[in-house]
Design a protein around this motif. Structure first.
Motif, short mmCIF file in Angstrom:
data_model
loop_
_atom_site.label_atom_id
_atom_site.label_comp_id
_atom_site.label_asym_id
_atom_site.label_seq_id
_atom_site.Cartn_x
_atom_site.Cartn_y
_atom_site.Cartn_z
N ALA A 351 18.15 11.78 -5.12
CA ALA A 351 18.74 10.61 -5.76
C ALA A 351 19.86 10.02 -4.91
O ALA A 351 19.99 8.79 -4.77
CB ALA A 351 19.27 10.98 -7.14
N GLY A 352 20.68 10.87 -4.29
CA GLY A 352 21.76 10.37 -3.44
C GLY A 352 21.23 9.63 -2.24
O GLY A 352 21.80 8.61 -1.82
N ASN A 353 20.13 10.10 -1.67
CA ASN A 353 19.56 9.43 -0.52
C ASN A 353 18.93 8.09 -0.91
O ASN A 353 18.95 7.13 -0.14
CB ASN A 353 18.52 10.32 0.15
CG ASN A 353 18.12 9.80 1.50
OD1 ASN A 353 18.93 9.76 2.42
ND2 ASN A 353 16.88 9.39 1.64
N VAL A 354 18.36 8.03 -2.10
CA VAL A 354 17.81 6.77 -2.60
C VAL A 354 18.91 5.70 -2.64
O VAL A 354 18.71 4.56 -2.21
CB VAL A 354 17.19 6.95 -4.00
CG1 VAL A 354 16.94 5.60 -4.66
CG2 VAL A 354 15.90 7.74 -3.91
N VAL A 355 20.06 6.08 -3.14
CA VAL A 355 21.18 5.14 -3.23
C VAL A 355 21.64 4.71 -1.84
O VAL A 355 21.94 3.54 -1.59
CB VAL A 355 22.34 5.76 -4.02
CG1 VAL A 355 23.56 4.86 -4.00
CG2 VAL A 355 21.92 6.03 -5.46
N ALA A 356 21.68 5.67 -0.89
CA ALA A 356 22.20 5.38 0.44
C ALA A 356 21.29 4.45 1.23
O ALA A 356 21.72 3.40 1.72
CB ALA A 356 22.43 6.69 1.20
N THR A 357 20.01 4.82 1.39
CA THR A 357 19.11 4.01 2.21
C THR A 357 18.34 2.98 1.38
O THR A 357 17.93 1.95 1.91
CB THR A 357 18.10 4.91 2.95
OG1 THR A 357 17.36 5.67 1.99
CG2 THR A 357 18.81 5.86 3.88
N GLY A 358 18.15 3.26 0.10
CA GLY A 358 17.39 2.34 -0.73
C GLY A 358 18.07 1.00 -0.94
O GLY A 358 17.40 -0.01 -1.17
N SER A 359 19.39 0.97 -0.86
CA SER A 359 20.10 -0.30 -1.01
C SER A 359 19.69 -1.30 0.06
O SER A 359 19.83 -2.51 -0.12
CB SER A 359 21.61 -0.06 -0.96
OG SER A 359 21.97 0.58 0.25
N LEU A 360 19.18 -0.81 1.20
CA LEU A 360 18.70 -1.68 2.26
C LEU A 360 17.18 -1.85 2.20
O LEU A 360 16.67 -2.97 2.25
CB LEU A 360 19.09 -1.10 3.62
CG LEU A 360 18.51 -1.83 4.83
CD1 LEU A 360 19.15 -3.20 4.97
CD2 LEU A 360 18.72 -1.01 6.10
N THR A 361 16.44 -0.75 2.09
CA THR A 361 14.98 -0.82 2.21
C THR A 361 14.31 -1.44 0.98
O THR A 361 13.31 -2.16 1.12
CB THR A 361 14.39 0.58 2.44
OG1 THR A 361 14.75 1.44 1.35
CG2 THR A 361 14.91 1.17 3.74
N ILE A 362 14.82 -1.19 -0.21
CA ILE A 362 14.17 -1.69 -1.42
C ILE A 362 14.16 -3.22 -1.47
O ILE A 362 13.12 -3.84 -1.71
CB ILE A 362 14.80 -1.08 -2.68
CG1 ILE A 362 14.42 0.41 -2.78
CG2 ILE A 362 14.34 -1.81 -3.94
CD1 ILE A 362 15.09 1.15 -3.91
N PRO A 363 15.31 -3.91 -1.23
CA PRO A 363 15.26 -5.38 -1.21
C PRO A 363 14.31 -5.92 -0.15
O PRO A 363 13.64 -6.95 -0.38
CB PRO A 363 16.71 -5.77 -0.91
CG PRO A 363 17.52 -4.62 -1.41
CD PRO A 363 16.69 -3.41 -1.11
N LEU A 364 14.23 -5.28 1.02
CA LEU A 364 13.33 -5.75 2.07
C LEU A 364 11.87 -5.54 1.68
O LEU A 364 11.01 -6.37 2.01
CB LEU A 364 13.63 -5.05 3.39
CG LEU A 364 14.94 -5.48 4.08
CD1 LEU A 364 15.23 -4.60 5.28
CD2 LEU A 364 14.86 -6.94 4.51
#
Length: 746
Positions: A351-364
């Protein structure tokens, strides 16, 4: 005019991956409060680095300071201080409620403030009593749990004040609401109680009383301190992870005192509260394997991750992933697989990694055409996969080594093919989804330049040094320390040079990052203690043996369900630790090799993060993508479906865990890759360049299942079924949109 543009300005697409995430209940301090917490967190992390490497002030300066402890500390004392420091820092930093930034209101009343001051009195009395006991023992007083005078002092001078302050502080903390930038008085009370518990236990365990736990000779103060410590650990765990783990721990604690009334294999002998709690705060429970790992390997790699973060190496990893995979169809999704897998391996939390990298990859991902729930699901699946990716495996490899006694290098090597199968499967899933939707990759103008990034490939050096040192025979602690130092050194070749200030900041980040995982490991230790002290694990093994008499596959399926159920809502570390205590011994009793049994349990404990209905990683991703959490968790389950098959694959074919000749390992790995390709094709409905009809999808799944066992005959049969499906698709060209029609249906 001088051009001040820096090299990374031309190549950076990722910015902020290394920024620290702020939880909704975390306080944000300024001024003296900020410097106090910053200093506490940095010193706490640096203390671990010093202790783990056997450093001392005397050794560094040559000055003899007899009043300071010499590292390395005695093991139990080190673990007690490790937990106590996290409790103190955690209570000051994380509120018992979530802040509403739009309503930064102060709802405390003067009465609550006065009650907190009143509670500080018994907290300080208990701390003073613990110090008084230490002075007496150091003066030669014989401490015996059977002595009436000592028992009286421990109950009334130490135990009762401690329990009043602990319970009162927890309850007041639920009601006492300060603004986000201020301390709450009840949290200071809980901090003092944490110190009182640690002071007493360090004092008593420093005598022969350590050997008396679980016997009538154990001082009553041990049991009372353990009760208070258990409450403090559970309260901090609730603040940093929510209620899921607390509910599970509460059920296990309730079982201790009600198991004698339960029927069948759940029945357990009667255990008094004094006996149980005198043992649960030892290496049979809270100070056992979970805290042993969190106080050594986990916090060491958290420090390593913090140094990578401070030196902006995480941004570089993501930029490199974009440059390498961004041009392919559905590029951002493939970037998420690479970047999130790499970062998730290091930081140890899905979950912590989702927050860290997902803030960039998910919108893209949303930008190039993926649906919201798919975008979040891909990130959740990739981040979860980082927990099974060697060499670090989110600290899972070190926990497994601690529990099983199997050398770390053997575990890391065995994890290579299963991890590769998982990420290859996820890659196929996102690629086939992109193909179905007719996606294209990102344009060159939108991506970092690979040539420019290649000039800074030395930023991978800390990872390379870590892997080399681990496999060269260095201890994990020495390897992690060398990698951490190298992260600081390579930063001097970038614009983000680490000096004294950024080094201090890295230790501060590490201290704060460690709170959640330390609390979780300590809380998982409570559950492990219940399992070991009640013997429920052995009785569960008997149930598995009974099921295996009917069908070994049925026993494995039951073990899978229990491992996932126990892991739901828990971070990876706690999920595996609990499942390993309950499920793994039963699998070993079935005759399954220890390594295979623990890998089986580990995989499903990890996969609980993307398994509905409680999927922490998927829920975190849904919060970023804006999708429905349940839809996201179902989609992430689908994307990671191969991981639910892989453990059965290496159970039936040990070559997937590097057991066998090189030919056997290579053949098993190759056929397994073909199998996950068929599985992905069947699930996504895209087979060798075109959409496929429902019966061809079924054929692909059946072909994949035939390749699980790894035998030559079953592999050929699976290939034959897939080939038949391909020929039908190319020759007959069935309509992929034709629904399954059941005779007699309307």
């Amino acid at each position: 005019m001088t051009d001040t543009k820096r090299p990374e300005d031309d190549i950076a697409i990722a910015d902020g991956v290394d920024d620290e995430a702020i939880e909704s209940n975390r306080r944000i301090f300024e001024g003296w409060r900020f410097y106090t917490i910053s200093g506490f967190a940095a010193i706490y992390a640096a203390f671990h680095m010093a202790a783990l490497n056997g450093l001392s002030i005397e050794g560094m300066t040559g000055i003899e300071l007899p009043f300071l402890p010499t590292f390395p500390m005695e093991t139990w004392n080190f673990r007690i201080v490790h937990v106590a420091g996290s409790l103190m820092l955690g209570f000051l930093l994380f509120a018992s409620f979530q802040f509403d930034d739009d309503k930064d209101e102060v709802t405390e009343t003067p009465l609550l403030g006065y009650l907190s001051l009143v509670l500080m009195v018994p907290a300080l009395v208990s701390l003073g009593a613990a110090i008084y006991f230490a002075v007496q023992i150091s003066g030669g007083v014989s401490w015996n749990g059977m002595d009436p005078g000592i028992r009286f002092n421990e109950i009334w001078l130490y135990g009762v004040p401690l329990m009043i302050a602990t319970v009162g502080g927890i309850v007041l903390g639920w009601m006492h609401r300060r603004h986000r930038g201020g301390f709450a008085a009840p949290d200071f009370v809980l901090g003092v109680c944490s110190v009182a518990v640690a002071t007493y236990l360090v004092t008593i365990y420093g005598t022969l009383m350590r050997n008396s736990t679980g016997t009538p000779f154990a001082p009553i103060g041990i049991s009372i301190a353990a009760v208070a410590g258990t409450l403090l650990i559970m309260e901090l765990t609730r603040r940093v992870t929510g209620l899921a783990l607390i509910i599970i721990a509460g059920i296990f604690l309730l079982y201790v005192f009600t198991g004698q009334y339960l029927p069948g294999f759940l029945n357990s002998p009667a255990i008094s509260w004094e006996r149980f709690f005198s043992q649960v705060y030892t290496d049979a429970g809270i100070l056992g394997p979970t805290t042993a790992v969190s106080s050594t390997y986990i916090i060491l790699f958290i420090i390593f991750a913090a140094f990578l973060q401070a030196s902006k190496v995480g941004d570089y990893f993501v930029n490199f992933a974009f440059a390498a995979a961004g041009r392919s169809r559905g590029g951002p999704a493939k970037v998420a697989i690479f970047a999130s897998g790499l970062m998730g391996m290091i930081n140890g939390t899905s979950a912590g990694n989702v927050v860290a990298t997902g803030s960039l990859t998910i919108p893209l991902m949303k930008k190039v055409g993926y649906k919201r729930n798919t975008s979040g699901a891909v990130e959740a699946a990739a981040s979860t996969g980082g927990q099974i990716m060697p060499p670090i495996m989110g600290a899972g490899a070190f926990i497994m080594a601690e529990i099983t006694g199997i050398p770390y290098t053997d575990i890391a090597v065995a994890a290579i093919i299963p991890a590769a199968l998982y990420f290859i499967s996820v890659y196929f899933m996102v690629d086939f989804e992109a193909a179905k939707l007719g996606m294209r990759g990102m344009s060159s103008d939108e991506l970092p330049k690979l040539k420019a990034l290649a000039k800074r490939v030395f930023l991978f050096l800390p990872i390379v040094i870590l892997i080399y040192a681990l496999f060269a025979g260095y201890s994990v602690i020495r390897a992690g320390t060398l990698a951490t130092i190298s992260a600081a050194v390579v930063s001097w070749l970038t614009p983000y040079r680490m000096g004294p200030r950024s080094t201090w900041k890295a230790f501060e980040i590490a201290g704060i990052m460690s709170i959640q995982i330390i609390a979780v490991c300590a809380c998982a230790g409570i559950i492990v203690g219940v399992i070991s002290l009640t013997g429920v694990g052995a009785r569960f093994s008997n149930v598995l043996l009974g099921l295996a008499g009917v069908s070994q596959l049925l026993a494995l399926f039951f073990a899978m369900c229990i491992a996932i159920l126990l892991g739901m809502g828990m971070p990876t570390t706690a999920a595996y630790a609990v499942a390993a205590s309950v499920v793994a011994p039963g699998l070993v009793n079935l005759g399954i090799p220890t390594l295979t049994a623990h890998f089986f349990v580990f995989y499903f404990a990890v996969l609980s993060a993307i398994t509905p209905p409680v999927a922490l990683a998927s829920y975190a991703a849904a919060g970023i993508s804006g999708a429905n959490p349940m839809e996201t968790s179902v989609t992430s389950f689908k994307i990671g479906i191969a991981a639910f098959i892989v453990p059965f694959m290496f159970f039936y074919n040990g070559a997937l865990l590097m057991e066998g000749t090189w030919f056997e390992v290579a053949r098993a790995g190759l056929t397994a890759i073909v199998g996950v390709f068929f599985l992905s094709s069947g699930v996504q409905g895209w087979f060798l360049g075109s959409r496929s009809a429902w019966f061809i999808r079924v054929a692909c799944v059946v072909a994949a299942l035939f390749m699980i066992e790894g035998g030559l005959l079953t592999d050929l049969l699976g290939l034959g079924i897939a080939a038949a499906g391909f020929l039908i698709q190319k020759i007959a060209r069935p309509d992929p949109d034709t629904p399954l029609v059941v005779k007699g249906a309307d």
